[in-house]
Design a protein around this motif. Structure first.
Motif, mmCIF file in Angstrom:
data_model
loop_
_atom_site.group_PDB
_atom_site.id
_atom_site.type_symbol
_atom_site.label_atom_id
_atom_site.label_comp_id
_atom_site.label_asym_id
_atom_site.label_seq_id
_atom_site.Cartn_x
_atom_site.Cartn_y
_atom_site.Cartn_z
ATOM 1 N N GLU A 232 1.510 3.805 -6.397
ATOM 2 C CA GLU A 232 0.416 3.068 -5.757
ATOM 3 C C GLU A 232 0.605 3.045 -4.230
ATOM 4 O O GLU A 232 -0.362 3.122 -3.464
ATOM 5 N N THR A 233 1.847 2.952 -3.801
ATOM 6 C CA THR A 233 2.133 3.011 -2.362
ATOM 7 C C THR A 233 1.635 4.336 -1.795
ATOM 8 O O THR A 233 0.955 4.384 -0.754
ATOM 9 N N ARG A 234 1.955 5.415 -2.474
ATOM 10 C CA ARG A 234 1.608 6.758 -1.961
ATOM 11 C C ARG A 234 0.091 6.945 -1.936
ATOM 12 O O ARG A 234 -0.453 7.474 -0.965
ATOM 13 N N ARG A 235 -0.569 6.539 -3.015
ATOM 14 C CA ARG A 235 -2.033 6.690 -3.047
ATOM 15 C C ARG A 235 -2.676 5.936 -1.889
ATOM 16 O O ARG A 235 -3.511 6.467 -1.154
ATOM 17 N N ALA A 236 -2.259 4.668 -1.710
ATOM 18 C CA ALA A 236 -2.868 3.851 -0.656
ATOM 19 C C ALA A 236 -2.563 4.426 0.727
ATOM 20 O O ALA A 236 -3.460 4.536 1.574
ATOM 21 N N ASN A 237 -1.319 4.798 0.950
ATOM 22 C CA ASN A 237 -0.945 5.240 2.297
ATOM 23 C C ASN A 237 -1.525 6.608 2.641
ATOM 24 O O ASN A 237 -1.859 6.872 3.803
ATOM 25 N N LEU B 203 10.107 6.879 5.915
ATOM 26 C CA LEU B 203 11.099 6.010 5.266
ATOM 27 C C LEU B 203 10.616 4.595 4.972
ATOM 28 O O LEU B 203 10.915 4.032 3.933
ATOM 29 N N GLN B 204 9.832 4.015 5.876
ATOM 30 C CA GLN B 204 9.377 2.642 5.596
ATOM 31 C C GLN B 204 8.041 2.631 4.863
ATOM 32 O O GLN B 204 7.505 1.571 4.567
ATOM 33 N N PHE B 205 7.527 3.829 4.566
ATOM 34 C CA PHE B 205 6.237 3.920 3.866
ATOM 35 C C PHE B 205 6.403 4.314 2.405
ATOM 36 O O PHE B 205 5.417 4.584 1.740
ATOM 37 N N VAL B 206 7.649 4.399 1.925
ATOM 38 C CA VAL B 206 7.848 4.717 0.513
ATOM 39 C C VAL B 206 8.445 3.509 -0.200
ATOM 40 O O VAL B 206 9.202 2.728 0.382
ATOM 41 N N SER B 207 8.099 3.370 -1.470
ATOM 42 C CA SER B 207 8.671 2.310 -2.294
ATOM 43 C C SER B 207 10.036 2.746 -2.819
ATOM 44 O O SER B 207 11.020 2.011 -2.749
ATOM 45 N N ASP C 161 13.724 -11.228 2.077
ATOM 46 C CA ASP C 161 12.568 -11.014 1.196
ATOM 47 C C ASP C 161 12.231 -9.520 1.212
ATOM 48 O O ASP C 161 11.652 -9.008 2.158
ATOM 49 N N ARG C 162 12.622 -8.830 0.124
ATOM 50 C CA ARG C 162 12.430 -7.365 0.082
ATOM 51 C C ARG C 162 11.035 -6.964 -0.382
ATOM 52 O O ARG C 162 10.770 -5.770 -0.536
ATOM 53 N N ARG C 163 10.176 -7.894 -0.647
ATOM 54 C CA ARG C 163 8.839 -7.497 -1.092
ATOM 55 C C ARG C 163 8.118 -6.757 0.020
ATOM 56 O O ARG C 163 8.323 -7.021 1.210
ATOM 57 N N ALA C 164 7.243 -5.832 -0.378
ATOM 58 C CA ALA C 164 6.524 -4.998 0.595
ATOM 59 C C ALA C 164 5.461 -5.805 1.328
ATOM 60 O O ALA C 164 4.992 -6.842 0.831
ATOM 61 N N TYR C 165 5.087 -5.319 2.518
ATOM 62 C CA TYR C 165 3.884 -5.809 3.203
ATOM 63 C C TYR C 165 2.727 -4.975 2.654
ATOM 64 O O TYR C 165 2.722 -3.738 2.760
ATOM 65 N N VAL C 166 1.753 -5.649 2.050
ATOM 66 C CA VAL C 166 0.679 -4.940 1.337
ATOM 67 C C VAL C 166 -0.674 -5.466 1.798
ATOM 68 O O VAL C 166 -0.880 -6.683 1.875
ATOM 69 N N GLU C 167 -1.579 -4.540 2.115
ATOM 70 C CA GLU C 167 -2.966 -4.926 2.419
ATOM 71 C C GLU C 167 -3.852 -4.497 1.257
ATOM 72 O O GLU C 167 -3.668 -3.406 0.696
ATOM 73 N N VAL D 18 -5.165 -1.887 -3.411
ATOM 74 C CA VAL D 18 -4.199 -1.750 -2.323
ATOM 75 C C VAL D 18 -4.665 -0.658 -1.359
ATOM 76 O O VAL D 18 -5.022 0.449 -1.772
ATOM 77 N N THR D 19 -4.677 -0.991 -0.059
ATOM 78 C CA THR D 19 -5.155 -0.035 0.943
ATOM 79 C C THR D 19 -4.049 0.424 1.897
ATOM 80 O O THR D 19 -4.236 1.398 2.630
ATOM 81 N N TYR D 20 -2.897 -0.265 1.901
ATOM 82 C CA TYR D 20 -1.818 0.089 2.834
ATOM 83 C C TYR D 20 -0.559 -0.653 2.418
ATOM 84 O O TYR D 20 -0.642 -1.796 1.950
ATOM 85 N N ALA D 21 0.604 -0.014 2.601
ATOM 86 C CA ALA D 21 1.861 -0.701 2.267
ATOM 87 C C ALA D 21 3.006 -0.210 3.141
ATOM 88 O O ALA D 21 3.086 0.972 3.480
ATOM 89 N N GLU D 22 3.859 -1.151 3.518
ATOM 90 C CA GLU D 22 5.142 -0.819 4.158
ATOM 91 C C GLU D 22 6.236 -1.575 3.422
ATOM 92 O O GLU D 22 6.010 -2.696 2.954
#
Ligand code: SAM
Length: 267
Positions: free
Chosen positions: A12-17, A136-140, A188-194, A201-205
């Motif tokens: 889902e990270t890859r699709r959104a990004n 690196l910061q754009f992959v889960s 807090d290791r959870r991702a920043y997600v828009e 999901v439209t964007y994640a870091e």
């Protein structure tokens, strides 16, 4: 957009990004292209260049891969210095900008569309792999991305990358004094997600602590050789998202890791 911290998997990270970077690429290059330069290697919004930092060393005759290359400005600078450099990026639109700059400068970088988590290259085919605020910061699944890096590097090869400094993750993405507040846990290791209004999901870091990065490298057979935390340069007034002189004078905004592959991948 509805920003939140939450867990998010690799697919889902890859699709959104991919969608986000394809849509954002024109604006990104228009806003930052002049600062980055067409044939220039800038590691971070602080403006640290490879010519100053010498993280990669002499690249003449070296096979080099830039992961998350965007328009491949860094790889192009390395080609000018005699490297056999190639770029890889998730966004086809970013790579189209790379071709545009190739045509304009006459300095070409072969590029390929792909993801850091499945590098389309043979084992041990590079001497250097690097990423300047690239994947690196754009992959889960960052462990997979680092294992892939180890696989395509020859033993003794160099892996270097810049990312948002981990301490910045506990603060608002605001370059002013307002951003000098701790508003979430550093751990807090959870991702920043828009997400959009429909909840898609439209964007994640993705955040890793300093210790996470060190453990990740060590567990994959890398020896950390340098960790740069660039100071904000005097007279540098350019603001780039959360990076700017006001906070930059007090806290690092970027971490640049450099490492050597001592052994083959461990997993
Ligand atoms: C902040 S830009 C940095 C690009 C370039 N180094 C620069 O300084 O302009 C991040 C880049 O990482 C790419 N990216 C994001 N996720 C990726 C992935 N999983 N694999 C490869 N590239 C990815 C984006 O498409 C984008 O071009």
């Amino acid at each position: 957009m509805h920003p939140a911290r939450r867990t998010l998997g690799e697919a889902e990270t890859r699709r959104a990004n991919r969608t986000d970077w394809d849509a954002y690429a024109d604006e990104y290059q228009a806003e930052h292209g002049q600062f980055l330069g067409d044939v220039a290697f800038v590691w971070c919004p602080e403006g640290v260049t490879e010519a100053e930092a010498k993280v990669l060393g002499d690249v003449r005759g070296r096979r080099v891969l830039e992961v998350g290359c965007g328009a491949a400005q860094c790889a192009r600078w390395l080609v000018e210095r005699g490297a056999g450099a190639v770029g890889l990026d998730l966004s086809v639109r970013q790579l189209q900008h790379s071709r545009r700059i190739d045509d304009g400068t006459g300095v070409s970088v072969p590029v390929v569309a792909g993801t850091a988590t499945a590098l389309p290259f043979a084992d041990a085919s590079f001497d250097v792999v690097f990423s300047a605020f690239g994947a690196l910061q754009f992959v889960s699944d960052v462990a997979l991305a680092v294992r892939e890096t180890a696989r395509v590097l020859r033993p003794g090869g160099t892996f270097a990358f810049s990312v948002t400094h981990p301490v910045r993750w506990s603060m608002p993405d605001d370059p002013t004094a307002e951003g000098l507040r701790v508003t979430s846990s550093y751990w807090d290791r959870r991702a920043y997600v828009e997400t959009d209004d429909a909840g898609r999901v439209t964007y994640a870091e993705h955040h890793r602590t300093m210790g996470d990065w060190v453990a990740l490298l060590a567990d994959t057979g890398f020896r950390l050789t340098r960790l740069l935390e660039p100071e904000w340069p005097a007279g540098h007034d350019r603001v780039w998202a959360g990076w700017g002189p006001e906070r930059g004078r007090l806290l690092p905004g970027t971490a640049i890791f450099s490492s050597t592959l001592d052994s083959g991948p461990t997993a």
